[in-house]
Design an enzyme around this catalytic site. Structure first.
Site, PDB file in Angstrom:
ATOM      1  N   ARG A  69       0.863  -1.191   0.000  1.00 24.18           N
ATOM      2  CA  ARG A  69       0.000   0.000   0.000  1.00 24.18           C
ATOM      3  C   ARG A  69       0.900   1.242   0.000  1.00 24.18           C
ATOM      4  O   ARG A  69       1.693   1.423   0.928  1.00 24.18           O
ATOM      5  CB  ARG A  69      -0.900   0.006   1.241  1.00 24.18           C
ATOM      6  N   HIS A 113      -3.311  10.982   0.713  1.00 23.04           N
ATOM      7  CA  HIS A 113      -2.749  10.776   2.051  1.00 23.04           C
ATOM      8  C   HIS A 113      -2.200  12.133   2.505  1.00 23.04           C
ATOM      9  O   HIS A 113      -1.005  12.287   2.761  1.00 23.04           O
ATOM     10  CB  HIS A 113      -1.686   9.677   2.025  1.00 23.04           C
ATOM     11  N   GLU A 158      -7.686   8.254   6.268  1.00 25.92           N
ATOM     12  CA  GLU A 158      -8.029   8.854   7.564  1.00 25.92           C
ATOM     13  C   GLU A 158      -8.590  10.272   7.465  1.00 25.92           C
ATOM     14  O   GLU A 158      -7.979  11.229   7.979  1.00 25.92           O
ATOM     15  CB  GLU A 158      -6.804   8.862   8.482  1.00 25.92           C
ATOM     16  N   ASN A 281      -7.479   1.648   9.883  1.00 28.52           N
ATOM     17  CA  ASN A 281      -6.180   1.861  10.526  1.00 28.52           C
ATOM     18  C   ASN A 281      -6.400   1.839  12.021  1.00 28.52           C
ATOM     19  O   ASN A 281      -7.219   2.601  12.540  1.00 28.52           O
ATOM     20  CB  ASN A 281      -5.572   3.214  10.135  1.00 28.52           C
ATOM     21  N   TYR A 283      -4.459   1.863  15.847  1.00 25.05           N
ATOM     22  CA  TYR A 283      -3.258   2.004  16.676  1.00 25.05           C
ATOM     23  C   TYR A 283      -3.535   1.761  18.156  1.00 25.05           C
ATOM     24  O   TYR A 283      -2.761   1.098  18.827  1.00 25.05           O
ATOM     25  CB  TYR A 283      -2.610   3.377  16.451  1.00 25.05           C
ATOM     26  N   GLU A 346      -3.452  -0.182   8.131  1.00 30.26           N
ATOM     27  CA  GLU A 346      -2.285   0.244   8.920  1.00 30.26           C
ATOM     28  C   GLU A 346      -2.401  -0.317  10.320  1.00 30.26           C
ATOM     29  O   GLU A 346      -3.475  -0.257  10.934  1.00 30.26           O
ATOM     30  CB  GLU A 346      -2.189   1.771   9.070  1.00 30.26           C
TER      31      GLU A 346
HETATM   32  C1  FCB Z   1      -1.524   7.267  10.660  1.00 27.92           C
HETATM   33  C2  FCB Z   1      -1.140   7.815   9.305  1.00 27.92           C
HETATM   34  C3  FCB Z   1       0.212   7.361   8.812  1.00 27.92           C
HETATM   35  C4  FCB Z   1       1.221   7.306   9.934  1.00 27.92           C
HETATM   36  C5  FCB Z   1       0.680   6.545  11.118  1.00 27.92           C
HETATM   37  C6  FCB Z   1       1.649   6.421  12.278  1.00 27.92           C
HETATM   38  O1  FCB Z   1      -2.454   8.108  11.263  1.00 27.92           O
HETATM   39  O2  FCB Z   1      -2.089   7.436   8.345  1.00 27.92           O
HETATM   40  O3  FCB Z   1       0.609   8.212   7.775  1.00 27.92           O
HETATM   41  O4  FCB Z   1       1.642   8.572  10.262  1.00 27.92           O
HETATM   42  O5  FCB Z   1      -0.484   7.164  11.587  1.00 27.92           O
END
Ligand code: FCB
Length: 445
Positions: A69, A113, A158, A281, A283, A346
């Site tokens: 990607r 992006h 995002e 995505n 985290y 992600e």
């Molecule tokens: C996300 C972004 C990516 C990167 C990660 C850590 O929010 O999409 O570009 O910065 O965080």
């Protein structure tokens, strides 16, 4: 067929900001303004991927991924944000695409992006409805050239983060501090998604997705004020971007004392056109309490109470693998049959990785992070969530937005002084993981 992959984004890795006729983007402008990015770092050189892409494709091939990607830089394709395509810009992505295909790697291209051409920002950026139409024009130019070979397209990356950090709090480009005045940037990005989806479909694109940043929201307590705050945050971060795409409706924004007055008849039909997947995505989860005095003074109906009791990454982000299971099963519970197949586009962590005396990079925290999150994803899949892909953020250490080069997310270490690439222990671990998962050879995608 499940896709194991790695992800990057144009401004974070390419550098070469004026090569091949590229125009300036909001991130060029922002990163050159004093005090915006930690230590004044910019993406001017980044990983110099624009020149070193053959080596980076070699790293992907060595990693054994099914898919890569990457994002296409709008200011390479349309340096001024409108008008005919700049052939040199498209040529770059054409060569990259062919090199990936030659290695049997499925290209997955993100069209936006966060690197909006500066001239469109000067005309209002995503606060302007016209930007959505410009985005569709740009998408058409890219798809005319590449939809015959790129099977997987992600319109936006995002839109929540771009609206919240770029337009509400100003910690990202374009650096505007509009608080709830940023809301039109949500709708215009989503309208751009809808128009771009139509442009991609008209050009035979095989798979079209949007990528949203999603977080499971945990109330800080069972107190009704905390529950209401958690709902309000869930609306802003998750539902404002998932509901219109999957259900064709916006959630109410009463908690913000705001309304999306910029929505016109027909917009939601475009935005909710069927997709082939939802990019997610993930985290970390978010813990939310009723607004404290500071939040209340800003008119925000919530406070981020912070997650405690978990290890944190170099960024300070809590490591909560179960949050991915909670997120995926929560999406299924909320959207049911309206949820298309999910791709984790992600997931990853930053650690202060440096080569040791023997030259290797022993990033065992990243291995633990990836292992835990992949297991959480697999649990959700076993419980019926249709997950079709998992992309590690990121292939390479890169320019981490407002943090500059301070946060290293890569499977591959980059020495930014020499551009030397060193695969970390996690690179070797992920390659073995993919091999174990794919006993019958490479997936056709
Ligand atoms: C996300 C972004 C990516 C990167 C990660 C850590 O929010 O999409 O570009 O910065 O965080």
């Amino acid at each position: 067929m499940f896709l194991w992959g790695a992800a990057t984004a144009a401004y974070q890795i390419e550098g070469a900001v004026s090569a091949g006729g590229r125009g300036p983007s909001v991130w060029d402008t922002f990163s050159h303004e004093p005090g915006r990015v930690r230590d004044g770092h910019t993406g001017d050189t980044a990983c110099d991927h624009y020149h070193r892409w053959p080596e980076d494709v070699g790293l992907l091939a060595g990693l054994g991924v099914d898919s890569y990607r990457f994002s296409i830089a709008w200011p390479r394709v349309q340096p001024g944000g409108s008008g005919p395509a700049n052939p040199a810009g498209l040529d770059f992505y054409d060569r990259l695409t062919d090199a990936l295909l030659a290695e049997g790697i499925v290209p997955a291209a993100t069209l936006f992006h966060w690197d909006l051409p500066q001239s469109l920002q000067d005309a209002g950026g995503w606060l302007s409805r016209d930007t959505a139409h410009r985005f569709a024009d740009y998408t058409a130019l890219v798809a005319d050239r590449l939809a015959d070979r790129i099977p997987m397209w992600i319109t936006l990356n995002e839109p929540f983060v771009h609206m919240a950090f770029g337009y509400a709090t100003g910690v990202h480009a374009p650096g505007q501090v509009l608080l709830t005045g940023a809301l039109p940037a949500a709708h215009h990005q989503l309208l751009g998604h809808g128009l771009a989806t139509a442009a991609l479909r008209a050009r035979g694109a095989e798979r079209v997705l949007i990528t949203n940043n999603c977080t499971p929201v945990r109330p800080a307590s069972a107190d009704p004020a905390d529950l209401a705050a958690a709902d309000a945050y869930d609306v802003l971060h998750n539902r404002l971007f998932n509901d219109p795409v999957l259900l064709g409706t916006y959630p109410g924004l009463d908690a913000y004392g705001a309304a999306l007055d910029c929505v016109r008849d027909g917009d939601l039909e475009l935005i909710s056109a069927p997709l082939d997947g939802l990019g997610v995505n993930y985290y970390n989860p978010t813990r939310i309490a009723a607004p404290d005095a500071e939040a209340a003074a800003l008119g925000l109906p919530f406070t981020d109470a912070g997650i405690t009791g978990h290890p944190v990454t170099a960024f300070g982000w809590p490591v909560v693998p179960d949050g991915l299971h909670e997120l995926l099963t929560g999406l299924k519970a909320r959207y049911g049959d309206a949820l298309p197949p999910v791709y984790i586009t992600e997931n990853g962590c930053s650690q202060p990785d440096e080569p040791g005396p023997d030259g290797t990079v022993d990033d065992r925290e990243r291995i633990a992070y990836l292992d835990g999150h992949i297991a959480a994803m697999e649990r959700a899949a076993a419980e019926g969530v249709d997950v079709r892909g998992y992309y590690v953020w990121s292939l390479l250490d890169n320019f981490e937005w407002a943090e500059g080069y301070h946060q290293r997310f890569g499977l591959v270490h980059v020495d930014f002084a020499t551009q030397r690439r060193t695969p970390k222990a996690s690179y070797h671990w992920f390659r073995e993981h993919i091999t174990r998962q794919r006993p019958f050879g490479r997936c056709p995608g």
